[in-house]
Design an enzyme around this catalytic site. Structure first.
Site, mmCIF file in Angstrom:
data_model
loop_
_atom_site.group_PDB
_atom_site.id
_atom_site.type_symbol
_atom_site.label_atom_id
_atom_site.label_comp_id
_atom_site.label_asym_id
_atom_site.label_seq_id
_atom_site.Cartn_x
_atom_site.Cartn_y
_atom_site.Cartn_z
ATOM 1 N N HIS A 1 0.882 -1.170 0.000
ATOM 2 C CA HIS A 1 0.000 0.000 0.000
ATOM 3 C C HIS A 1 0.923 1.223 0.000
ATOM 4 O O HIS A 1 1.686 1.426 0.953
ATOM 5 C CB HIS A 1 -0.929 -0.018 1.216
ATOM 6 C CG HIS A 1 -1.968 -1.089 1.113
ATOM 7 N ND1 HIS A 1 -2.411 -1.825 2.187
ATOM 8 C CD2 HIS A 1 -2.653 -1.550 0.031
ATOM 9 C CE1 HIS A 1 -3.324 -2.701 1.774
ATOM 10 N NE2 HIS A 1 -3.486 -2.554 0.472
ATOM 11 N N HIS B 1 2.953 -3.596 6.489
ATOM 12 C CA HIS B 1 1.895 -2.592 6.286
ATOM 13 C C HIS B 1 1.873 -1.589 7.443
ATOM 14 O O HIS B 1 2.712 -1.638 8.343
ATOM 15 C CB HIS B 1 0.531 -3.289 6.180
ATOM 16 C CG HIS B 1 0.322 -3.989 4.883
ATOM 17 N ND1 HIS B 1 -0.569 -3.558 3.932
ATOM 18 C CD2 HIS B 1 0.907 -5.097 4.370
ATOM 19 C CE1 HIS B 1 -0.523 -4.373 2.887
ATOM 20 N NE2 HIS B 1 0.357 -5.313 3.130
ATOM 21 N N GLU C 1 1.444 -5.253 10.615
ATOM 22 C CA GLU C 1 0.961 -3.872 10.671
ATOM 23 C C GLU C 1 1.855 -3.177 11.693
ATOM 24 O O GLU C 1 1.916 -3.593 12.846
ATOM 25 C CB GLU C 1 -0.501 -3.836 11.129
ATOM 26 C CG GLU C 1 -1.458 -4.648 10.256
ATOM 27 C CD GLU C 1 -1.828 -3.946 8.952
ATOM 28 O OE1 GLU C 1 -1.518 -2.742 8.805
ATOM 29 O OE2 GLU C 1 -2.414 -4.599 8.084
HETATM 30 ZN ZN ZN Z 1 -1.887 -2.013 4.127
#
Ligand code: ZN
Length: 464
Positions: free
Chosen positions: A86, A219, A310
């Site tokens: 992302h 992420h 994350e």
């Molecule tokens: Zn992500």
């Protein structure tokens, strides 16, 4: 030497050992320069290569670390980190650049832990899977907080979320788990290339070409280690706490996630970014279900076990926070790589010591097989315990062994398979005296292949 001078020299040495790393956000050109800088500093243990290009033509560069860069050495496992899938989640990208500099520096200063890691492991680092998205996000820069959640750059240049872009193999595995069928290496749909983005295609070709064993996908937006499956059996949208959907390797995945969260500065505490995750880990689907994600695809299509990390509440943390984040993640990033050296590994050979690629390694009680790679070596991550393991290759007698796995080094389990004694032909020889029996065996195998292909195509159209 005066006391003052020796204190000064000590300080200088201390400074020298921590100074070279600069903490800043790296735009694309800067990122490429940094990868080549590390390569130039450590040319004998690194290699820079590209796995393909983004929509806008930016290379997806990988920095490889190994004592023999560019070469798979049998029994030496392959592991990877992927960052910035992302484009607006940028911490992973910066951490992976820091990690690259760290591995290079520490190996040069003969840090035994790092030297050993690089001798025993081939490490592939892709700092940015979405360089186009990143450039958009970085251009928005520090004004981004005004935009609230409307961050630009998450998706690729075609506005596609790359972590929703992999072929959906979960539908087939859930069908197979219920009705029987392959439990590993589920095939790609025939037209898969036309269904995915260039970045996704590059990654799929990459993970099909190297026999990866372990991986993490970095992420931001939360602080938690997320393990498969990401897609729940009853797929629901984000916002619903949906149902825990474990893989057959659930306990192992939980352990891998905990290794990261407990080696991380604060992830294991659980309370982060206004959310709570016990031990700092979660099953992906029980958090929120997502379809066509990368970690499920790794597990279902390859031998690779991937988790999703994350790493920050703020997806684009200010530069001043990068050093603290690096110190909070450094040990975890190293420890996670070391996890590839657990379970069992070995060679699969025939009676003449030829390597057997594609041998299926099954562990009793775990409905997920792995296979040997092109060099005949296999790697099966397992928790400590005693296991019954079978190697199977068509045309050979399967071999089963009982093996005990300890908490440290992987247990070496080699297989040497004997060719099956051909069944006595059940048909009369043809008058020409040819190969009636053999032809019969082959045609039976061919019929089985055809039946399997029909089944595969049927499944690709959709579950019953
Ligand atoms: Zn992500």
């Amino acid at each position: 030497m005066s006391d003052l001078l020796s204190v000064f020299l000590c300080l200088l040495l201390l400074f020298k050992s921590v100074a070279p790393v600069t903490f800043r956000h790296h735009r694309y050109d800067d990122l490429v320069r940094t990868l080549y800088k590390v390569h130039n500093e450590c040319p004998h243990i690194t290699r820079v290569y590209s796995i393909g290009r983004s929509v806008k033509g930016r290379h997806l560069y990988v920095l490889e670390f190994s004592d023999h860069p560019g070469i798979h050495e049998p029994l030496e496992p392959e592991v990877k980190y992927v960052g910035n899938m992302h484009g607006d989640e940028v911490l992973g990208r910066e951490l992976l650049l820091q990690l690259s500099e760290f591995l290079c520096e520490q190996s040069r200063s003969l840090n035994q832990r790092v030297v050993r890691l690089l001798q025993d492991t081939r490490i592939h680092i892709l700092p940015s899977m979405n360089p186009d998205g990143y450039e958009l996000a970085a251009a928005q820069g520090s004004n981004r907080s005004e935009f609230g959640d409307r961050l630009v750059g998450r998706n690729n240049a075609h506005e596609v979320d790359l972590n929703r872009n992999f072929p959906d193999l979960n539908t087939y595995i859930y069908y197979n788990e219920k009705n029987g069928g392959p439990n590993h290496h589920l095939p790609l749909p025939d037209n898969w290339k036309s269904q995915v983005e260039p970045e996704t295609q590059a990654v799929i070709q990459w993970i099909r070409s190297i026999n990866f064993v372990l991986s993490a996908n970095l992420h931001g937006g939360a602080v938690v280690a997320n393990y498969p499956y990401d897609k729940s059996l009853e797929h629901r949208f984000r916002g619903f706490r949906s149902t825990n959907t474990p893989t057959p390797d659930d306990k192992l995945f939980q352990k891998l996630a905990k290794i990261y969260s407990y080696a991380h500065g604060w992830m294991h505490r659980g309370w982060n970014c206004g959310d709570y995750f016990p031990d700092g880990i979660t099953n992906g689907a029980s958090w929120y279900s997502l379809s066509k994600g990368m970690q499920d695809f790794n597990y279902l299509h390859t031998n690779c076990f991937e988790i999703t990390l994350e790493l920050s509440c703020n997806k684009f943390p200010p530069q001043e926070e990068l050093q603290r984040e690096w110190l909070g993640n450094r040990e975890a990033l190293i420890q996670f790589l070391e996890q590839v050296h657990h379970g069992i590994k070995g060679m699969v050979l025939d009676e003449n010591y030829n390597v057997l690629a594609g041998a299926v390694i099954s562990v009793e009680g775990i409905n997920h097989d792995v296979t040997s790679g092109d060099h005949g070596d296999y790697f099966r991550l397992l928790l400590p315990g005693t296991y019954t393991v079978t190697a199977t290759v068509p045309g050979f007698d399967p071999e089963t062994v009982t093996v005990t796995v300890g908490p440290a080094e992987p247990t070496l389990v080699n297989f040497q398979l004997q060719r099956s004694i051909p069944q006595a032909p059940t048909v009369r020889r043809t008058p020409s005296g040819g190969q009636g029996g053999r032809a019969k065996v082959q045609s039976r195998a061919a019929r089985k292949d055809a039946a399997e292909m029909r089944e595969t195509r049927r499944l690709q159209r959709g579950p019953a």
